[in-house]
Design a protein around this motif. Structure first.
Motif, PDB file in Angstrom:
ATOM      1  N   GLN A  88       0.862  -1.179   0.000  1.00 19.25           N
ATOM      2  CA  GLN A  88       0.000   0.000   0.000  1.00 19.25           C
ATOM      3  C   GLN A  88       0.900   1.231   0.000  1.00 19.25           C
ATOM      4  O   GLN A  88       1.693   1.425   0.924  1.00 19.25           O
ATOM      5  N   ALA A  89       0.796   2.045  -1.031  1.00 19.29           N
ATOM      6  CA  ALA A  89       1.610   3.258  -1.142  1.00 19.29           C
ATOM      7  C   ALA A  89       0.702   4.474  -1.011  1.00 19.29           C
ATOM      8  O   ALA A  89      -0.345   4.550  -1.657  1.00 19.29           O
ATOM      9  N   ILE A  90       1.096   5.421  -0.157  1.00 20.59           N
ATOM     10  CA  ILE A  90       0.277   6.601   0.125  1.00 20.59           C
ATOM     11  C   ILE A  90       1.105   7.856  -0.114  1.00 20.59           C
ATOM     12  O   ILE A  90       2.195   8.016   0.449  1.00 20.59           O
TER      13      ILE A  90
ATOM     14  N   ILE B 158      -1.925   6.645   9.956  1.00 20.55           N
ATOM     15  CA  ILE B 158      -2.219   6.934   8.545  1.00 20.55           C
ATOM     16  C   ILE B 158      -2.285   5.638   7.749  1.00 20.55           C
ATOM     17  O   ILE B 158      -3.201   5.433   6.937  1.00 20.55           O
ATOM     18  N   ALA B 159      -1.317   4.744   7.964  1.00 19.44           N
ATOM     19  CA  ALA B 159      -1.283   3.487   7.211  1.00 19.44           C
ATOM     20  C   ALA B 159      -2.499   2.615   7.504  1.00 19.44           C
ATOM     21  O   ALA B 159      -3.039   1.960   6.611  1.00 19.44           O
TER      22      ALA B 159
ATOM     23  N   ARG C  63       5.359  15.927   0.224  1.00 20.20           N
ATOM     24  CA  ARG C  63       6.799  15.790  -0.037  1.00 20.20           C
ATOM     25  C   ARG C  63       7.303  14.368   0.152  1.00 20.20           C
ATOM     26  O   ARG C  63       8.365  14.012  -0.371  1.00 20.20           O
ATOM     27  N   ILE C  64       6.589  13.566   0.914  1.00 22.01           N
ATOM     28  CA  ILE C  64       7.065  12.228   1.209  1.00 22.01           C
ATOM     29  C   ILE C  64       6.074  11.192   0.683  1.00 22.01           C
ATOM     30  O   ILE C  64       4.936  11.507   0.370  1.00 22.01           O
ATOM     31  N   ARG C  65       6.533   9.947   0.598  1.00 22.14           N
ATOM     32  CA  ARG C  65       5.681   8.849   0.155  1.00 22.14           C
ATOM     33  C   ARG C  65       5.877   7.687   1.125  1.00 22.14           C
ATOM     34  O   ARG C  65       7.012   7.273   1.388  1.00 22.14           O
ATOM     35  N   MET C  66       4.777   7.202   1.654  1.00 25.80           N
ATOM     36  CA  MET C  66       4.812   6.128   2.633  1.00 25.80           C
ATOM     37  C   MET C  66       4.321   4.838   1.985  1.00 25.80           C
ATOM     38  O   MET C  66       3.332   4.830   1.256  1.00 25.80           O
ATOM     39  N   THR C  67       5.019   3.740   2.267  1.00 31.04           N
ATOM     40  CA  THR C  67       4.658   2.441   1.710  1.00 31.04           C
ATOM     41  C   THR C  67       4.572   1.419   2.822  1.00 31.04           C
ATOM     42  O   THR C  67       5.502   1.276   3.619  1.00 31.04           O
TER      43      THR C  67
END
Length: 327
Positions: free
Chosen positions: A47-49, A173-174, A53-57
């Motif tokens: 799951q990529a969000i 968030i995740a 400025r940043i990207r969380m996976t």
């Protein structure tokens, strides 16, 4: 809902799963040579969000080894750090002659994908390992690169202090991206960067070099965490919160000037929410006034008025309505 990409390899034929997952991970994090005993039937989830400025996976995958050699490093595009946070399983990371094993729920670390590194991830038993990674541009962290290089692959506590607040923020968030609006992505990413900056600066003992904005965000997050942990205390008030953080009451109120609520209103709203949860718990058969008193509302009539104003029903009406829905 926040903009996100979700992938489940089980929708593909077993022989195609690893190649698809590898291509996606190489795009979302960094390409590497990966080996695993499950390549013939690679069950994994991604799951990529996007958070500005940043990207969380968020990743779930079988046990594997990943080596990012110099050849692949040279093909890297962009200057980013990668925050690696194991949630289940165990991860051993090696970069710049530093080797560390991260305990889930206790550590995270920072890697530089533009430098050679090795990662060994081990799932617990026959399950899957779970990891959150965050890609953070070098330019987003106002800390000297030579100082940050000392932290590469070093275990950083993820359950204490500002690091704990950062991890709680990322995990929230995740776990529930549907709770946030797309317009909030930039703000959520900014909070994560400020908390990461404060955590790293604290670890390097250079907090005084942070920007006022980063210090402001980190202090506000500590205040909210303190309130959450002391909601059942009769001593909790704006004054006690300010004293616990060694700031004046005026400085505390200034922290929340940009928010839609004051500190007192925040405390009251969080306490009301705890009451609502307890009233909706069918296993908790305590009288309404006992629940209210536990969360700081000793006056029954006052609590009933507040609850009705906040939720549109009296406490007893709310409890009865929930009980009927559960039948």
């Amino acid at each position: 809902m926040l903009p996100n990409l979700v992938v489940d390899t089980t929708v593909l034929p077993p022989a195609d799963r690893f190649a698809f997952w590898y291509a996606l991970v190489a795009q979302e994090t960094a390409p590497a040579h990966i080996s695993s005993g499950q390549l013939d039937n690679f069950v994994a989830y991604v799951q990529a969000i996007d958070l500005g400025r940043i990207r969380m996976t968020s990743l779930r995958y079988p046990s594997l080894d990943a080596i990012r050699p110099t050849k692949l490093v040279r093909s890297a595009e962009g200057d980013v750090y990668q925050l690696t946070l194991p949630l289940t399983g165990h991860s051993t990371l090696i970069q710049d002659r530093t080797e560390s094993t991260l305990e889930p729920g206790k550590h995270f670390t920072l890697l530089d994908p533009a430098r050679r590194h090795v990662a060994r991830h081990r799932a617990d038993g026959a399950g899957l390992a779970t990891t959150i990674t965050v890609q953070v541009p070098h330019a987003a962290l106002p800390l000297a690169p030579d100082r940050l290089r000392r932290l590469l692959a070093t275990p950083i506590p993820s359950h204490l202090g500002v690091g704990g607040l950062l991890v709680h923020h990322l995990r929230s968030i995740a776990a529930h991206p549907e709770q946030f609006e797309p317009a909030q992505a930039e703000m959520l990413g900014g909070v994560a960067v400020d908390l990461l900056t404060a955590t790293l600066a604290q670890y390097l003992d250079i907090e005084d070099t942070l920007s006022p904005e980063a210090r402001h965000t980190a202090l506000r997050a500590r205040v909210v965490d303190f309130i959450d942990r002391h909601l059942d205390s009769n001593e909790l008030s704006p004054g006690s919160v300010a004293a616990a953080h060694h700031i004046s009451l005026r400085s505390l109120h200034r922290l929340f000037e940009a928010e839609a609520t004051t500190v007192a209103e925040l405390i009251r709203a969080k306490r009301l929410e705890q009451c609502r949860r307890d009233l909706g718990n069918p296993l908790l058969r305590q009288p309404v006034h006992v629940i209210a008193a536990r969360w700081g509302f000793p006056d029954r009539a006052h609590f009933s008025r507040l609850f009705r104003a906040h939720y549109g029903r009296s406490p007893q009406e709310y409890r009865t309505g929930v009980a009927r829905q559960d039948r």
